[in-house]
Motif scaffolding. Structure first.
Motif, PDB file in Angstrom:
ATOM      1  N   PRO A  16      42.317  43.400  45.817  1.00  0.00           N
ATOM      2  CA  PRO A  16      40.997  44.010  45.571  1.00  0.00           C
ATOM      3  C   PRO A  16      39.939  43.611  46.597  1.00  0.00           C
ATOM      4  N   HIS A  17      40.219  42.551  47.372  1.00  0.00           N
ATOM      5  CA  HIS A  17      39.267  42.199  48.430  1.00  0.00           C
ATOM      6  C   HIS A  17      39.336  43.186  49.592  1.00  0.00           C
ATOM      7  N   PHE A  18      40.521  43.800  49.760  1.00  0.00           N
ATOM      8  CA  PHE A  18      40.737  44.656  50.935  1.00  0.00           C
ATOM      9  C   PHE A  18      41.280  46.011  50.507  1.00  0.00           C
TER      10      PHE A  18
ATOM     11  N   LEU B  91      36.317  33.966  50.917  1.00  0.00           N
ATOM     12  CA  LEU B  91      36.066  35.264  50.282  1.00  0.00           C
ATOM     13  C   LEU B  91      35.362  35.136  48.930  1.00  0.00           C
ATOM     14  N   HIS B  92      35.081  33.915  48.487  1.00  0.00           N
ATOM     15  CA  HIS B  92      34.482  33.717  47.166  1.00  0.00           C
ATOM     16  C   HIS B  92      33.143  32.982  47.261  1.00  0.00           C
ATOM     17  N   PRO B  93      32.191  33.513  48.014  1.00  0.00           N
ATOM     18  CA  PRO B  93      30.947  32.759  48.213  1.00  0.00           C
ATOM     19  C   PRO B  93      30.020  32.739  47.003  1.00  0.00           C
TER      20      PRO B  93
ATOM     21  N   ASN C  19      34.102  32.381  41.676  1.00  0.00           N
ATOM     22  CA  ASN C  19      35.386  33.088  41.679  1.00  0.00           C
ATOM     23  C   ASN C  19      35.276  34.467  41.041  1.00  0.00           C
ATOM     24  N   PRO C  20      35.616  35.525  41.797  1.00  0.00           N
ATOM     25  CA  PRO C  20      35.439  36.885  41.276  1.00  0.00           C
ATOM     26  C   PRO C  20      36.618  37.403  40.446  1.00  0.00           C
ATOM     27  N   HIS C  21      37.629  36.561  40.210  1.00  0.00           N
ATOM     28  CA  HIS C  21      38.806  37.017  39.454  1.00  0.00           C
ATOM     29  C   HIS C  21      38.665  36.635  37.970  1.00  0.00           C
ATOM     30  N   TYR C  22      37.435  36.705  37.487  1.00  0.00           N
ATOM     31  CA  TYR C  22      37.072  36.177  36.166  1.00  0.00           C
ATOM     32  C   TYR C  22      37.619  36.997  35.004  1.00  0.00           C
TER      33      TYR C  22
ATOM     34  N   TYR D 254      49.163  31.471  45.207  1.00  0.00           N
ATOM     35  CA  TYR D 254      48.953  31.900  46.596  1.00  0.00           C
ATOM     36  C   TYR D 254      47.450  31.935  46.899  1.00  0.00           C
ATOM     37  N   HIS D 255      46.743  32.807  46.202  1.00  0.00           N
ATOM     38  CA  HIS D 255      45.297  32.991  46.363  1.00  0.00           C
ATOM     39  C   HIS D 255      44.637  32.365  45.133  1.00  0.00           C
ATOM     40  N   ARG D 256      43.334  32.131  45.217  1.00  0.00           N
ATOM     41  CA  ARG D 256      42.632  31.575  44.045  1.00  0.00           C
ATOM     42  C   ARG D 256      42.319  32.690  43.041  1.00  0.00           C
TER      43      ARG D 256
HETATM   44 ZN   LIG Z   1      39.784  36.367  45.631  1.00  0.00          ZN
END
Ligand SMILES: [Zn+2]
Length: 306
Positions: free
Chosen positions: A56-58, A130-132, A135-138, A200-202
């Protein structure tokens, strides 16, 4: 005159209650589309831009997305800069005032959710993270799923006051489903509290916090930064020290490095979709947790992970 008045009344009566038609909803992800569908039922149409099997980031910004946004009454976004690489230009090009940030149809689903990993100081994407904004995967905590649904119901009712009762019922039904599911998922995970994993990713901090996973490390050195040889060596060392038996990987990453880590440590790599549509079984928000919890428990039993 009297006859004309009756004519007006007759016309008004003949117009069905939902005369404004269905609310046209666009979401950035399939997770948000699933929650919107539960709340909105047959009073809305809903379409997601990104597919659940995509990072979803890309997301590749296709012209067809602009057409969807042109016609949207409501746009629901994950926020926290998850979509910052591809969404702002699409919104701008749609020239639809309703769905511009701050517009009457714009909803940031993160507003009332519990956001983890809030940075202490100033962090920008220039630093490669990518998470400034936390965390956007909430959405991977079902408690946040209920919060998202509540905000969606409020937005729908604001845009279509006549359908408020329908949206309230959708929200209540969905909340009950999540509560029942969460009870089940917590019970299934209870024997494995503190289970050590690498991801892998956060993508999974909210999921881990809810279901008792201990995330020991990440294949990525930082969110969005590809694995480096030194980081991979350090991670392998840490996994051996802590006897980590599981590596969780999102469906859209290259399995080369996770597999190498698996060979070096004896850990098993399993694909865990973080989104609805990530694999064919994760057809909606509830099914996503059903699938992930089962995949996890099966892997824990298979590997004897602790
Ligand atoms: Zn992310």
């Amino acid at each position: 005159m009297k006859r004309a008045a009756w004519l007006v009344l007759a016309i008004l009566w003949s117009v069905p209650a939902g005369a404004q038609g269905k609310l046209n909803v666009v979401t950035t992800t399939e997770d948000l589309a699933s929650v919107a569908r539960e709340v909105g039922g047959d009073r809305i149409t809903v379409e997601a831009i990104a597919k659940g099997y995509q990072d979803p980031h890309f997301v590749e910004a296709k012209p067809s997305f602009i057409l969807k946004l042109q016609k949207a009454d409501v746009l629901i976004v994950v926020g926290r800069e998850l979509e910052i690489g591809w969404l702002p230009r699409l919104i701008e090009q749609s020239r639809n005032a309703k769905v511009q940030p701050g517009g009457e149809g714009y909803l940031d689903a993160s507003l009332h959710a519990t956001i983890l990993e809030m940075p202490a100081g100033q962090v920008t994407r220039a630093m490669g993270d990518l998470h400034p904004q936390g965390n956007p995967h909430y959405w991977l905590d079902p408690e946040n799923g209920k919060t998202i649904a509540k905000d969606i119901a409020a937005k729908f009712s604001e845009r279509r006051p006549n359908d408020r009762a329908s949206f309230d019922k959708g929200l209540a039904d969905f909340t009950a489903k999540v509560d029942a599911g969460e009870k089940r998922w917590l019970a299934e995970m209870a024997p494995y509290k503190g289970i050590k994993v690498v991801t892998y990713h956060r993508s999974f901090p909210n999921f881990a916090a809810r279901f008792g996973l201990d995330i020991v490390g990440y294949v990525e050195p930082k969110p969005g930064i590809p694995p480096s040889p030194q980081h991979t060596l350090d991670l392998i060392g840490e996994m051996k020290r802590q006897n980590v038996r599981l590596v969780l990987m999102e469906p859209y990453f290259d399995s080369k490095t996770p597999n190498a880590i698996g060979r070096a440590t004896g850990a098993e790599v399993i694909v865990l979709p973080p989104s609805v549509g990530g694999v064919k079984e994760t057809t909606d928000y509830i099914a996503l947790f059903d699938y992930d919890i089962k995949a996890l428990v099966d892997a824990i039993k298979r590997t004897g992970a602790k």
